[in-house]
Design an enzyme around this catalytic site. Structure first.
Site, short mmCIF file in Angstrom:
data_model
loop_
_atom_site.label_atom_id
_atom_site.label_comp_id
_atom_site.label_asym_id
_atom_site.label_seq_id
_atom_site.Cartn_x
_atom_site.Cartn_y
_atom_site.Cartn_z
N GLY A 283 0.87 -1.25 -0.02
CA GLY A 283 0.06 -0.03 -0.03
C GLY A 283 0.93 1.39 0.25
N GLN B 155 3.23 9.74 1.46
CA GLN B 155 4.34 9.16 1.20
C GLN B 155 4.84 9.70 -0.28
OE1 GLN B 155 2.89 4.77 2.02
NE2 GLN B 155 5.19 4.94 2.82
N CYS C 51 7.57 -0.90 5.74
CA CYS C 51 7.01 0.13 5.21
C CYS C 51 7.92 0.90 4.21
CB CYS C 51 7.01 1.42 6.19
SG CYS C 51 6.23 3.03 5.66
N LEU C 52 7.44 1.35 3.05
CA LEU C 52 8.07 1.93 2.04
C LEU C 52 9.17 3.14 2.42
CD1 LEU C 52 5.82 1.52 -1.03
CD2 LEU C 52 7.75 0.07 -0.57
N HIS D 76 -2.38 0.17 8.81
CA HIS D 76 -1.01 1.08 8.53
C HIS D 76 -1.28 2.29 7.79
CE1 HIS D 76 3.53 0.46 7.70
NE2 HIS D 76 3.08 1.22 6.71
N GLU D 77 -1.85 1.86 6.70
CA GLU D 77 -2.35 2.91 5.77
C GLU D 77 -2.97 4.28 6.31
OE1 GLU D 77 -0.58 3.06 2.89
OE2 GLU D 77 0.09 0.84 3.48
N HIS E 273 -0.69 6.38 8.27
CA HIS E 273 -0.06 7.39 7.50
C HIS E 273 -0.61 8.74 7.49
CE1 HIS E 273 3.66 5.42 6.12
NE2 HIS E 273 3.13 4.17 5.68
ZN ZN Z 1 3.89 2.49 5.24
#
Ligand code: ZN
Length: 182
Positions: free
Chosen positions: A42, A47, A95-96, A136-137, A140
């Site tokens: 995701g 991000q 996480c990215l 998680h998303e 963010h």
């Molecule tokens: Zn993340």
């Protein structure tokens, strides 16, 4: 990446008019491309440096997270999560935007409400790793990173995770997925 203040912003809600605009639809397409190119499960708009309440999620055969159940491409606009029950599970997350993995406690069951990219209201009850991915998303979008919730003694780089933690985690979580997601 972690350290960029945009990841700490409370992202702004998107109006129906903004959502319908060509720019916003293009941003959504760009986020989908970026997520897929990075093998993410995701990605949230902040991000990619835009602090608005949009995230995209998709899990197919993901080399970063091969144990995750499939999730069809889902565009979340102004998502809201209601935590259901009090069952929790410890998940090793990545996480990215954070170059580490670590254990985070997530709710097992949630109700997710959002607008899709066409502005249509959607509502789903989700369980297990898919519910965790959504938590998680949405974190963010509230300026929260998994590293804020992590058990700090479990933090590991990806290569160290592969060597020391992957086998035990995958065995445990595969058992959990069998119980929870199917
Ligand atoms: Zn993340």
């Amino acid at each position: 990446m972690i350290g960029d203040p945009v990841l700490r912003e409370q992202s702004a809600p998107v109006s129906s008019q903004e959502l319908a605009s060509e720019d916003m639809q293009q941003l959504i397409d760009d986020m989908i491309d970026t997520m897929r190119a990075a093998n993410g499960a995701g990605i949230a708009a902040n991000q990619v440096s835009v602090a608005i309440r949009i995230a995209v999620v998709e899990v197919s055969d993901n080399p970063r997270y091969p144990y995750k159940p499939r999730v069809p491409l889902t565009v979340l606009v102004n998502p809201e999560i209601e935590l259901l029950g009090d069952e929790t599970v410890v998940i090793n997350e990545g996480c990215l935007s954070v170059p580490l993995r670590g254990d985070v406690t997530r709710h097992v069951e949630i109700r997710l409400s959002y607008l899709d990219r066409h502005g249509v209201a959607q509502r789903q009850v989700l369980r297990g790793l898919t519910a965790a991915t959504m938590q998680h998303e949405v974190d963010h979008l509230d300026g929260v990173l998994f590293s804020d919730r992590v058990d700090p003694r479990t933090l590991a780089t990806w290569p160290e995770f592969e060597i020391h933690q992957r086998d035990d985690f995958v065995a445990r979580i595969t058992e959990f997925v069998k119980r929870t997601d199917s």
